[in-house]
Design a protein around this motif. Structure first.
Motif, PDB file in Angstrom:
ATOM      1  N   GLU A 151      10.682  10.176   0.785  1.00  0.00           N
ATOM      2  CA  GLU A 151       9.532   9.212   0.317  1.00  0.00           C
ATOM      3  C   GLU A 151       9.137   7.932   1.570  1.00  0.00           C
ATOM      4  OE1 GLU A 151       8.011   9.297  -4.294  1.00  0.00           O
ATOM      5  OE2 GLU A 151       9.180   7.604  -3.954  1.00  0.00           O
ATOM      6  N   VAL A 152       8.271   8.023   1.226  1.00  0.00           N
ATOM      7  CA  VAL A 152       7.819   6.778   2.310  1.00  0.00           C
ATOM      8  C   VAL A 152       6.469   5.711   1.829  1.00  0.00           C
ATOM      9  CG1 VAL A 152       8.722   7.307   4.578  1.00  0.00           C
ATOM     10  CG2 VAL A 152       5.732   7.676   3.824  1.00  0.00           C
ATOM     11  N   ILE A 153       7.047   4.485   1.911  1.00  0.00           N
ATOM     12  CA  ILE A 153       5.652   3.605   1.170  1.00  0.00           C
ATOM     13  C   ILE A 153       4.805   3.298   2.196  1.00  0.00           C
ATOM     14  CG2 ILE A 153       5.196   1.017   0.159  1.00  0.00           C
ATOM     15  CD1 ILE A 153       7.933   1.808  -1.121  1.00  0.00           C
ATOM     16  N   ILE A 154       3.141   4.067   2.674  1.00  0.00           N
ATOM     17  CA  ILE A 154       2.359   3.686   3.492  1.00  0.00           C
ATOM     18  C   ILE A 154       1.909   1.619   3.138  1.00  0.00           C
ATOM     19  CG2 ILE A 154       1.440   5.905   3.914  1.00  0.00           C
ATOM     20  CD1 ILE A 154      -0.744   5.686   2.196  1.00  0.00           C
ATOM     21  N   GLU A 155       0.969   1.523   4.463  1.00  0.00           N
ATOM     22  CA  GLU A 155       0.551  -0.199   3.889  1.00  0.00           C
ATOM     23  C   GLU A 155      -0.735  -0.318   3.024  1.00  0.00           C
ATOM     24  OE1 GLU A 155      -2.294  -0.470   7.469  1.00  0.00           O
ATOM     25  OE2 GLU A 155      -2.124   1.804   8.054  1.00  0.00           O
ATOM     26  N   THR A 156      -0.851   0.184   2.229  1.00  0.00           N
ATOM     27  CA  THR A 156      -1.297   0.417   1.347  1.00  0.00           C
ATOM     28  C   THR A 156      -0.439   0.164  -0.400  1.00  0.00           C
ATOM     29  OG1 THR A 156      -1.721   2.293   0.053  1.00  0.00           O
ATOM     30  CG2 THR A 156      -3.874   1.571   1.686  1.00  0.00           C
ATOM     31  N   GLY A 157       0.896   0.519  -0.011  1.00  0.00           N
ATOM     32  CA  GLY A 157       1.853   0.954  -0.770  1.00  0.00           C
ATOM     33  C   GLY A 157       1.873   1.723  -1.778  1.00  0.00           C
ATOM     34  N   ALA A 158       1.480   2.696  -1.413  1.00  0.00           N
ATOM     35  CA  ALA A 158       1.221   4.313  -1.966  1.00  0.00           C
ATOM     36  C   ALA A 158       2.360   4.666  -1.223  1.00  0.00           C
ATOM     37  CB  ALA A 158      -0.205   4.609  -1.958  1.00  0.00           C
TER      38      ALA A 158
END
Length: 187
Positions: A151-158
């Motif tokens: 699981e990663v976090i993208i630039e929008t925080g999702a």
């Protein structure tokens, strides 16, 4: 006004002052009765699906829907703010209309908004969007016979599940319909 012969899958109609999309239709003829059209309809505001039968004499109102192109500006605690691309008018929408689609809003992104009687009812995003990975834990090798994910976090925080080889700072493409990983962008 539409007749039962004008109804097709994908048509937008107005019923009880609410917009509906025709999902499916079935023409029913019986020996001693007039023919009717049985339709499966989806409410565009609530998303509920219902069955409705139209008589041959019914006049069906076509839904007055308008699509506008907007630019996403920013978000506060309760609202998302947009600017109309034609009139440059700024307006806000409450979080309950946006739902989980707000996870994919990047400042300046082009968003299509569907309006019914001048009131926004739905948001439409591009199916695939590119995002930069903001934080990614290192990939841990183990049982990868089925293809390991993390699981990663993208630039929008999702948060998004991606393959183990994705690293922080890389760009990936996400399917906005279900939030799934599509591919890595190579530059």
């Amino acid at each position: 006004m539409l007749t039962i012969n004008d109804l097709k899958s994908g048509s937008h109609i107005e019923l009880n002052d609410e917009p509906y999309e025709v999902l499916s239709k079935e023409f029913i003829k019986s020996a001693q009765r007039r023919p009717v059209m049985s339709c499966k309809l989806r409410n565009l505001i609530s998303g509920k699906v219902l069955k409705h039968t139209f008589q041959q004499s019914d006049a069906i109102a076509q839904a007055d829907l308008e699509k506008i192109q907007t630019q996403y500006l920013y978000k506060d605690a309760e609202n998302y703010y947009f600017m109309d691309n034609e009139s440059y008018e700024q307006f806000s929408l409450p979080s309950n209309i946006i739902d989980n689609k707000g996870n994919y809003f990047i400042e300046g992104a082009q968003i299509t908004i569907l309006k019914f009687k001048e009131k926004p009812i739905s948001i439409s995003l591009p199916i695939k969007m590119a995002f930069k990975v903001k934080s990614a834990p290192p990939g841990i090798r183990g049982d990868t016979a089925q293809g390991g994910t993390k699981e990663v976090i993208i630039e929008t925080g999702a948060k998004v599940k991606v393959p183990l080889f994705i690293k922080e700072g890389q760009k990936i493409i996400i399917d906005t319909r279900d939030g799934s990983y599509v591919e890595k962008i190579t530059e």
